[in-house]
Design a protein around this motif. Structure first.
Motif, mmCIF file in Angstrom:
data_model
loop_
_atom_site.group_PDB
_atom_site.id
_atom_site.type_symbol
_atom_site.label_atom_id
_atom_site.label_comp_id
_atom_site.label_asym_id
_atom_site.label_seq_id
_atom_site.Cartn_x
_atom_site.Cartn_y
_atom_site.Cartn_z
ATOM 1 N N ARG A 145 0.898 -1.058 0.098
ATOM 2 C CA ARG A 145 0.123 0.141 0.093
ATOM 3 C C ARG A 145 1.115 1.010 0.060
ATOM 4 O O ARG A 145 0.988 1.905 1.330
ATOM 5 C CB ARG A 145 -1.343 0.164 1.050
ATOM 6 C CG ARG A 145 -1.898 -1.653 1.060
ATOM 7 C CD ARG A 145 -2.908 -0.955 0.257
ATOM 8 N NE ARG A 145 -3.900 -2.076 -0.315
ATOM 9 C CZ ARG A 145 -5.023 -1.775 0.948
ATOM 10 N NH1 ARG A 145 -5.473 0.153 1.400
ATOM 11 N NH2 ARG A 145 -6.878 -2.104 0.834
ATOM 12 N N PRO A 146 0.926 1.981 -1.346
ATOM 13 C CA PRO A 146 1.669 3.255 -1.431
ATOM 14 C C PRO A 146 1.543 4.558 -1.153
ATOM 15 O O PRO A 146 0.738 4.117 -0.553
ATOM 16 C CB PRO A 146 2.199 2.849 -2.839
ATOM 17 C CG PRO A 146 0.875 2.503 -3.725
ATOM 18 C CD PRO A 146 0.677 1.058 -3.100
ATOM 19 N N GLY A 147 2.436 5.467 -0.525
ATOM 20 C CA GLY A 147 2.088 6.083 -0.110
ATOM 21 C C GLY A 147 2.361 6.862 1.164
ATOM 22 O O GLY A 147 3.578 6.890 1.647
ATOM 23 N N THR A 148 1.366 7.886 1.666
ATOM 24 C CA THR A 148 1.893 8.604 3.288
ATOM 25 C C THR A 148 0.889 7.811 4.031
ATOM 26 O O THR A 148 0.679 6.512 3.429
ATOM 27 C CB THR A 148 1.400 10.014 2.344
ATOM 28 O OG1 THR A 148 -0.632 9.696 2.402
ATOM 29 C CG2 THR A 148 1.781 10.958 1.509
ATOM 30 N N GLN A 149 0.585 8.253 5.318
ATOM 31 C CA GLN A 149 0.213 7.644 5.994
ATOM 32 C C GLN A 149 -0.946 7.790 6.378
ATOM 33 O O GLN A 149 -2.308 7.594 6.392
ATOM 34 C CB GLN A 149 0.022 8.549 8.009
ATOM 35 C CG GLN A 149 1.175 9.085 8.015
ATOM 36 C CD GLN A 149 2.045 9.684 8.960
ATOM 37 O OE1 GLN A 149 1.362 9.672 10.039
ATOM 38 N NE2 GLN A 149 3.494 10.787 9.702
ATOM 39 N N GLY A 150 -1.488 8.670 4.834
ATOM 40 C CA GLY A 150 -2.740 8.474 4.570
ATOM 41 C C GLY A 150 -4.023 9.821 4.969
ATOM 42 O O GLY A 150 -5.086 9.918 5.349
ATOM 43 N N ASP A 151 -3.124 10.679 5.614
ATOM 44 C CA ASP A 151 -3.856 12.003 5.526
ATOM 45 C C ASP A 151 -4.510 12.470 4.398
ATOM 46 O O ASP A 151 -3.475 12.778 3.518
ATOM 47 C CB ASP A 151 -2.229 13.191 6.355
ATOM 48 C CG ASP A 151 -2.144 12.114 7.857
ATOM 49 O OD1 ASP A 151 -2.516 11.696 8.356
ATOM 50 O OD2 ASP A 151 -0.742 12.648 8.269
ATOM 51 N N VAL A 152 -5.294 13.099 4.916
ATOM 52 C CA VAL A 152 -6.165 13.909 3.813
ATOM 53 C C VAL A 152 -5.367 15.488 3.633
ATOM 54 O O VAL A 152 -5.820 15.681 4.529
ATOM 55 C CB VAL A 152 -7.542 13.764 3.887
ATOM 56 C CG1 VAL A 152 -8.261 14.862 2.650
ATOM 57 C CG2 VAL A 152 -7.902 12.095 3.576
ATOM 58 N N PRO A 153 -5.301 15.975 2.255
ATOM 59 C CA PRO A 153 -4.970 17.418 2.354
ATOM 60 C C PRO A 153 -5.752 18.439 2.625
ATOM 61 O O PRO A 153 -7.086 17.638 2.589
ATOM 62 C CB PRO A 153 -4.404 17.991 1.485
ATOM 63 C CG PRO A 153 -4.928 16.461 0.582
ATOM 64 C CD PRO A 153 -4.677 15.064 1.542
ATOM 65 N N GLU A 154 -5.501 18.880 3.286
ATOM 66 C CA GLU A 154 -7.231 20.044 3.717
ATOM 67 C C GLU A 154 -7.915 20.480 2.251
ATOM 68 O O GLU A 154 -9.265 20.893 2.683
ATOM 69 C CB GLU A 154 -6.446 21.622 4.605
ATOM 70 C CG GLU A 154 -5.093 22.061 3.801
ATOM 71 C CD GLU A 154 -5.918 22.786 2.928
ATOM 72 O OE1 GLU A 154 -4.677 23.402 2.116
ATOM 73 O OE2 GLU A 154 -7.217 24.087 3.137
#
Length: 550
Positions: A145-154
């Motif tokens: 599951r690539p990518g970031t922590q799953g944080d949604v940008p504002e």
């Protein structure tokens, strides 16, 4: 005939088979009722965001349930979905979204850093939907599951917030039409990506029209007839190739209009062992691949560990878009004797140009296809190529074909032509016609390089190479490769006093373009040998590269 729209088709499936499985990814199992409700909710949110009739919705996603939900939501709301190659770099993404006039983008959170670079230059986008990648730092395309922590940008909406509650049927004020478009962006042979405009009715009909030509089932006469054919769930299909490409996307539509389910892999990088484990665990009936780039690793895994996998559920493996060799087909049949192999010849602009089938103890020859019912081969001066003649020509398909390329009348006129009083799609594939009427594919008449199903226009890579200070001039050619069909070889003329560092030059291209566009081989020459008009002898340089590389 009714005005076919995929939203109506998929709603009919959900009505007839509400509890049947629609999508599976790992532990995520979605029924047709859930697929329909989530798609309705997204469609409603897109309309609330202010999107109008045929506004463009870009799917910037890896394979997964959200991909087809995004498309279905777009169909429901009378919007036009747009595929996005997730291998593109910032400049390519900016070009595509700008060219497509995208007004909404659904993206995996792993793409947030790239989107941060281009978002200020995309003022048309009214809504960004962030799909959680789920696992922190999982290692890019090759990780689970690539990518970031799953944080949604504002600046984005969390996708699950938009679809999670579900919704009743959503229909836009302007309704639905068979004229509603799907845009399929393709690298093609003429530089930057171009959007092939498919009317939904034409696409539905060319994909079987609710029937199944492989078993002799005719197209549906109307929605009631279509529903009557849905007596039980259809096949479980696994697109091993990306849904962002026509091969995976259109194959999924075929399975779905038959009441089937779509199984997507959890890993983003292709792993043959992962594929065969998923096939066994999910009882997959059909696998969709792109030629030997997928088939050779699949066969190698079966040769090494075939006894570890239960392959009894497999009925069909289909491929389109790139070479699928006789030897690889023969090996797959040896391990899966009940399998039916379907090798389709077509493109984003021309579906159904030809087909080659293999079953039992005999695999079809490489690049030899039975002509489709609406296919002809024309010489460059417009004559039909007769079977058994020495002529070669351009493959043309008529009938259900695209409207043209989005916002590009010149390229549309060059590809979609009127010959013998009929409109044809002629994307540039050259072939001869054997005495028995079968087609022998010769390849593109241009210098386009097809590597693992990805089309690469040499000039784009050449321009990136020439930005490196050690390079005076460069040309890219395709060299044969057992797995990928072709690999890119850079023929480089160094700047005065410069020494070419192959690895550094390849990395230089990777930083600017999609990684698959970077050369795998570099050879150095004293001069490219351009003519006074700047023309390049691609044929001669390709032969030079073949002689050097071996």
């Amino acid at each position: 005939m009714p005005a076919w729209n995929f939203a109506d088709v998929f709603e009919a499936v959900a009505e007839r088979l509400p509890d049947a499985t629609a999508q599976v990814q790992g532990d995520r199992v979605q029924t047709w009722r859930e697929f329909d409700r989530r798609s309705n909710a997204l469609a409603a949110d897109l309309l609330d965001a202010g999107l109008g009739h045929q506004s463009k919705v870009a799917a910037y996603l890896y394979n997964g349930p959200e991909y087809l939900e995004t498309y279905n939501a777009s169909f429901k709301a009378g919007l036009a979905p747009v595929n996005t190659n997730y291998r593109y770099g910032p400049e390519e993404i900016l070009y595509l979204f700008d060219n497509a006039d995208a007004e909404a983008v659904v993206f995996h959170t792993g793409f947030t850093p790239l989107l941060e670079k281009v978002r200020p230059q995309l003022p048309l986008v009214k809504r960004w939907y962030a799909v959680d990648d789920g696992v922190e730092g999982a290692g890019g395309e090759d990780g689970r599951r690539p990518g970031t922590q799953g944080d949604v940008p504002e600046w984005a909406v969390r996708y699950e917030d938009a679809v999670g509650a579900g919704s009743d049927q959503t229909v836009a004020p302007w309704g639905r039409s068979g004229d509603d478009l799907l845009l399929l962006y393709t690298g093609g042979t003429t530089g930057m990506p171009k959007g092939v405009m498919w009317r939904q009715e034409d696409l539905f009909m060319v994909l079987g029209g609710g029937g199944n030509p492989l078993i002799g089932m005719p197209p549906a006469e109307d929605v009631d007839d279509f529903k009557s054919k849905l007596v039980q769930p259809g096949m479980a299909m696994l697109p091993a190739c990306p849904l962002m490409h026509g091969t995976g996307q259109f194959s999924a539509f075929i399975a779905m209009q038959g009441g089937g389910s779509i199984v997507t892999l959890e890993r983003r990088g292709f792993d043959a062992g992962d594929l065969w484990r998923t096939v066994a665990d999910k009882k997959v009936n059909a696998i969709v691949i792109v030629g030997d780039a997928f088939a050779k690793p699949m066969l190698a895994e079966l040769e090494a560990n075939g006894a570890d996998y239960d392959l009894s559920s497999i009925v069909m493996i289909s491929s389109s878009g790139v070479m699928w060799s006789h030897e690889t087909k023969q090996g797959l049949i040896r391990h899966i004797p009940q399998v039916f192999l379907v090798d389709s010849f077509g493109s984003s602009e021309a579906v159904g140009m030809g087909v080659s089938t293999s079953a039992g103890d005999k695999a079809a020859e490489t690049a030899q296809f039975q002509l489709g019912p609406r296919v002809q081969v024309f010489t460059e001066d417009g004559r039909r190529v007769e079977p058994g003649s020495d002529d070669t020509g351009m493959v043309a398909v008529g009938g259900y074909i695209p409207v043209g390329y989005y916002k590009d009348e010149a390229k549309s006129a060059a590809t979609f032509r009127v010959l013998d009083g009929q409109r044809w799609s002629i994307p540039g594939d050259f072939a001869s016609v054997n005495p028995d009427g079968t087609l022998h594919l010769l390849g593109r008449g241009s210098v386009c390089i097809n590597t693992g199903g990805e089309k690469v226009f040499p000039e784009e890579v050449e321009e990136a190479l020439k930005q490196h200070p050690s390079v005076r001039d460069a040309v890219c050619v395709g060299l044969p490769d057992d797995r990928f069909g072709e690999i890119i070889c850079a023929v480089v003329e160094p700047a005065d006093g410069a020494t070419i560092d192959d690895a550094a030059l390849i990395e230089h291209v990777r930083e600017r373009l999609a990684r698959y566009k970077a050369p795998r081989k570099v050879i150095v020459v004293d001069t490219i040998g351009r003519s006074p008009a700047g023309k390049v002898d691609y044929k001669g340089l390709k032969q030079l590269a073949l002689d050097r590389v071996g």
